[in-house]
Design a protein around this motif. Structure first.
Motif: not given
Ligand code: NDP
Length: 278
Positions: A66, A129, A153, A190-191, A193, A215, A217
């Motif tokens: 993106k 993110g 973070t 993404a937690a 997942l 977010m 599903y």
């Molecule tokens: P990014 O990789 O940009 O960001 C991931 C975020 O998740 C960061 O804030 C990260 O924290 C945090 N994170 C990841 N794993 C964990 C965990 N185990 N515990 C706590 N925080 C965690 O991803 P995106 O922002 O693009 O996407 C995030 C989620 O949103 C994805 O799962 C994606 O599938 C979903 N999504 C859904 C959409 C929809 O239309 N339904 C549209 C876009 C996204 P840190 O900064 O500390 O690493």
């Protein structure tokens, strides 16, 4: 035939071709819509090659491209500018590639379709993110009283809040989210997942909470949604409606035709619940 695609890495799981074909059928368009797996460092070349093809109208862009798409495109769309991220590209009539971000509109439309009032509410956004960045300005435009970001973070949450540059946007440490007394909690991490919780929901965090939104599903409610329900939150919503709504907004940008999403969300839900390949 009008040509479309979605770029990502990975991309095999994407439901976008299915959703856009449903839209096209509904509004009487014949389209092709393919999934394209771009190499992690090869998005720009792959997207330019696709958009140069005869009949190519536009494409969607998902993780991790993106920001690359934002840098590639001419961006006038305020939501994309605010997010510094683009999920929709379109060939313009004068040969430019235009960039948009429809994630935030998708989330807001899904909340409103689900009967959730945003106006005047304190929103807690977990995660910092790309997905989080895309929804901040649309939630504020929809009337959120405040939007507080908390992220594993914290420095990333600070960065996102600084970029948002709006007094209604604040940051809180994950341990202190109860102090926000949120009405709406949005999990943009993404937690789910990996079946993890992004934060504790105990110790008064949910005292005023009316809605949790994840977010992610899956074919059943996520742990975040289940735990919130057990702790008394009335409404839990997953990201499937957001997925369909952000796609509908992209389809509208490309075709100027707005699909009716209500039936399509139900049909896509069946596909997800059956665990079919997406
Ligand atoms: P990014 O990789 O940009 O960001 C991931 C975020 O998740 C960061 O804030 C990260 O924290 C945090 N994170 C990841 N794993 C964990 C965990 N185990 N515990 C706590 N925080 C965690 O991803 P995106 O922002 O693009 O996407 C995030 C989620 O949103 C994805 O799962 C994606 O599938 C979903 N999504 C859904 C959409 C929809 O239309 N339904 C549209 C876009 C996204 P840190 O900064 O500390 O690493």
């Amino acid at each position: 035939m009008k040509k479309f695609a979605v770029f990502g890495n990975p991309i095999a799981q994407s439901l976008s071709p299915t959703i856009h074909q449903m839209f096209a059928e509904q509004v009487g368009e014949t389209i092709s819509y393919e999934k394209i797996l771009a190499p992690v460092d090869g998005f720009v070349g792959a997207a330019k090659a696709f958009l140069a093809q005869e009949g190519a109208v536009g494409c969607n862009v998902t993780m991790p491209f993106k920001l690359d798409a934002f840098n590639l495109a001419k961006v006038d769309d305020q939501a994309a500018k605010d997010a510094q991220a683009v999920n929709t590209l379109m060939n313009s009539i004068n040969g430019e590639v235009l960039g948009y971000n429809t994630d935030g509109v998708g989330l807001v439309n899904d909340l409103l379709n689900s009967g959730v009032e945003i106006e005047g509410k304190r929103v807690l956004l977990i995660g910092a993110g790309g997905a989080a960045r895309g929804v901040i300005s649309p939630l504020l435009k929809a009337g959120a009283a405040s939007l507080t970001i908390a992220n594993r973070t914290k420095a990333k949450a600070d960065e996102v809040a600084t970029a948002a540059s709006n007094p209604k946007v604040q940051v809180v440490a994950l341990e202190d989210i109860a102090s926000v007394a949120p009405h709406i909690i949005i999990n943009s991490t993404a937690a789910s997942l990996s079946n993890e919780l992004p934060c504790s929901l105990e110790d008064g965090v949910l005292q005023h909470c009316e809605v949790v939104y994840d977010m992610v599903y899956k074919n059943s409610p996520t742990r975040f949604m289940r735990d919130a329900a057990e702790l008394g939150v009335k409404t839990q919503i997953d990201g499937l409606g957001m997925l369909v709504e952000q796609a509908a907004e992209a389809f509208y940008i490309w075709t100027q035709k707005r699909p009716d999403t209500s039936d399509i969300v139900k049909r896509v839900r069946v596909i997800v619940e059956q665990g079919e390949k997406r």
